[in-house]
Design an enzyme around this catalytic site. Structure first.
Site, PDB file in Angstrom:
ATOM      1  N   ASN A   1      37.699  44.495  43.988  1.00 26.29           N
ATOM      2  CA  ASN A   1      38.157  44.072  45.316  1.00 26.29           C
ATOM      3  C   ASN A   1      37.430  44.794  46.442  1.00 26.29           C
ATOM      4  OD1 ASN A   1      41.672  43.045  45.348  1.00 26.29           O
ATOM      5  ND2 ASN A   1      39.921  42.180  44.333  1.00 26.29           N
TER       6      ASN A   1
ATOM      7  N   ARG B   1      33.347  38.952  36.770  1.00 22.59           N
ATOM      8  CA  ARG B   1      34.764  38.621  36.608  1.00 22.59           C
ATOM      9  C   ARG B   1      35.051  38.077  35.206  1.00 22.59           C
ATOM     10  NH1 ARG B   1      39.395  38.972  40.141  1.00 22.59           N
ATOM     11  NH2 ARG B   1      38.620  40.259  41.824  1.00 22.59           N
TER      12      ARG B   1
ATOM     13  N   GLY C   1      45.197  38.903  39.346  1.00 20.16           N
ATOM     14  CA  GLY C   1      44.263  37.863  38.939  1.00 20.16           C
ATOM     15  C   GLY C   1      43.340  38.342  37.838  1.00 20.16           C
TER      16      GLY C   1
ATOM     17  N   ASN D   1      45.557  44.264  49.328  1.00 15.47           N
ATOM     18  CA  ASN D   1      45.152  42.867  49.220  1.00 15.47           C
ATOM     19  C   ASN D   1      46.136  42.110  48.349  1.00 15.47           C
ATOM     20  OD1 ASN D   1      42.890  41.203  47.058  1.00 15.47           O
ATOM     21  ND2 ASN D   1      43.526  40.429  49.032  1.00 15.47           N
TER      22      ASN D   1
ATOM     23  N   HIS E   1      41.100  33.610  50.405  1.00 16.13           N
ATOM     24  CA  HIS E   1      41.969  34.726  50.040  1.00 16.13           C
ATOM     25  C   HIS E   1      41.231  36.058  49.986  1.00 16.13           C
ATOM     26  CE1 HIS E   1      45.726  36.237  48.475  1.00 16.13           C
ATOM     27  NE2 HIS E   1      45.162  36.715  47.379  1.00 16.13           N
ATOM     28  N   TRP E   2      39.915  36.019  49.817  1.00 21.20           N
ATOM     29  CA  TRP E   2      39.124  37.248  49.656  1.00 21.20           C
ATOM     30  C   TRP E   2      38.356  37.569  50.932  1.00 21.20           C
ATOM     31  CZ3 TRP E   2      36.748  35.826  44.246  1.00 21.20           C
ATOM     32  CH2 TRP E   2      37.645  36.189  43.234  1.00 21.20           C
TER      33      TRP E   2
END
Length: 293
Positions: free
Chosen positions: A50, A184, A42, A107, A266-267
């Site tokens: 992460n 990000r 991503g 992950n 998802h995280w």
């Protein structure tokens, strides 16, 4: 829960290792049995992005080795699609560090690579924990919403498209602080980062990704060959790798248990940080005599 008092910083933990294909960048902190931590893919993904906030909890128990996969962070850029070479790079990493035995925490795409390494190296991998990524979605559409939004960003890398993708990664949008978004955005728009992510995600590569995900023979063989005790974790509301993907992993991995985080996307290591740390550390430090024979 944080159990250390000395701050763990990105730069203080920064390390490099040269392998045949180039430089691998990683972070190292803590003492104890080695734990190799593999991030997902991503825009702006790195080992630190992460897992950086989790290291204070993990470092008292493990020698944490948080790798930037090729094409991400400060590691070398692979010549072709990372999906085809990620597990090879992880194997070169553990060999380069001379690790005889280690555990893996992966992950998403990092979970897939962790599973591949565990299957290929049963005598070295002590325990395996994953956050989504493994298995095969049985009922959900392909590509998922999260992957579709990721491709939207790759094709049109605006801040608005990045935020739309990030919202698909979590259950609660309040998780996405301005600081997290800005961090990000800065990482995702670096030219090298954009070039690398385009090797994996684009409109023209969606059919390739679908074929990889539906390559049942390879995926099922990998799952069956994993001998290490395995913890498969998932966010119940994951819109990137939906929850039904865990069913084949739960059935085919020899010694597998599952933990599902409610109200989580998802995280989970970010969105359900304390619970994630507690569950995964308990599993990774569990007495060997408690494992299934």
């Amino acid at each position: 829960m944080n159990t250390t008092t000395t701050p763990i910083t990105e730069e203080d933990t920064s390390r490099t290792l040269r392998i045949d294909h180039g430089i691998l960048h990683y972070h190292e902190v803590g003492h104890g049995p080695p734990l190799v931590m593999l991030h997902g893919s991503g825009p702006g993904a790195t080992g630190w992005a992460n897992f950086g906030e989790n290291l204070a909890a993990f470092a008292p128990h493990f020698r944490c080795l948080v790798l930037d996969l090729p094409g991400f962070g400060r590691s070398y850029a692979p010549p072709t699609n990372l999906v085809l070479h990620g597990a090879e790079a992880v194997s070169a990493f553990v060999d380069g560090l001379g690790l005889d035995a280690f555990s893996l925490l992966g992950n998403s795409l990092g979970g897939k690579f962790a599973a591949q390494v565990a299957a290929a190296r049963p005598d070295q991998v002590r325990r395996l924990a994953t956050i989504g990524g493994v298995g095969l979605p049985l009922f959900s559409p392909l590509p998922s919403e999260g992957i579709s939004r990721l491709v939207d960003f790759v094709e049109n890398p605006t801040r608005e498209q990045l935020i739309a993708w990030m919202r698909s990664m979590v259950f609660d949008p309040a998780t996405l602080t301005e600081e997290l978004i800005e961090r990000r955005w800065a990482a995702a728009t670096e030219p090298e980062a954009l070039a690398s992510i385009r090797q994996i995600y684009s409109r023209e590569k969606l059919s390739f990704l679908r074929d990889v995900m539906l390559d049942n023979n390879n995926e099922f063989v990998t799952l069956r060959e994993i001998q290490a005790p395995t913890l498969v974790t998932w966010g119940r509301d994951d819109r990137v790798t939906p929850l039904d993907g865990m069913i084949p992993a739960m059935r085919l991995i020899r010694d597998c248990e599952v933990h599902i985080f409610p109200n989580c996307g998802h995280w989970s290591m970010i969105e359900r940080k304390d619970e994630f740390e507690r569950v995964v550390i308990e599993f990774l430090t569990r007495d060997e005599s408690e494992t299934t024979p």
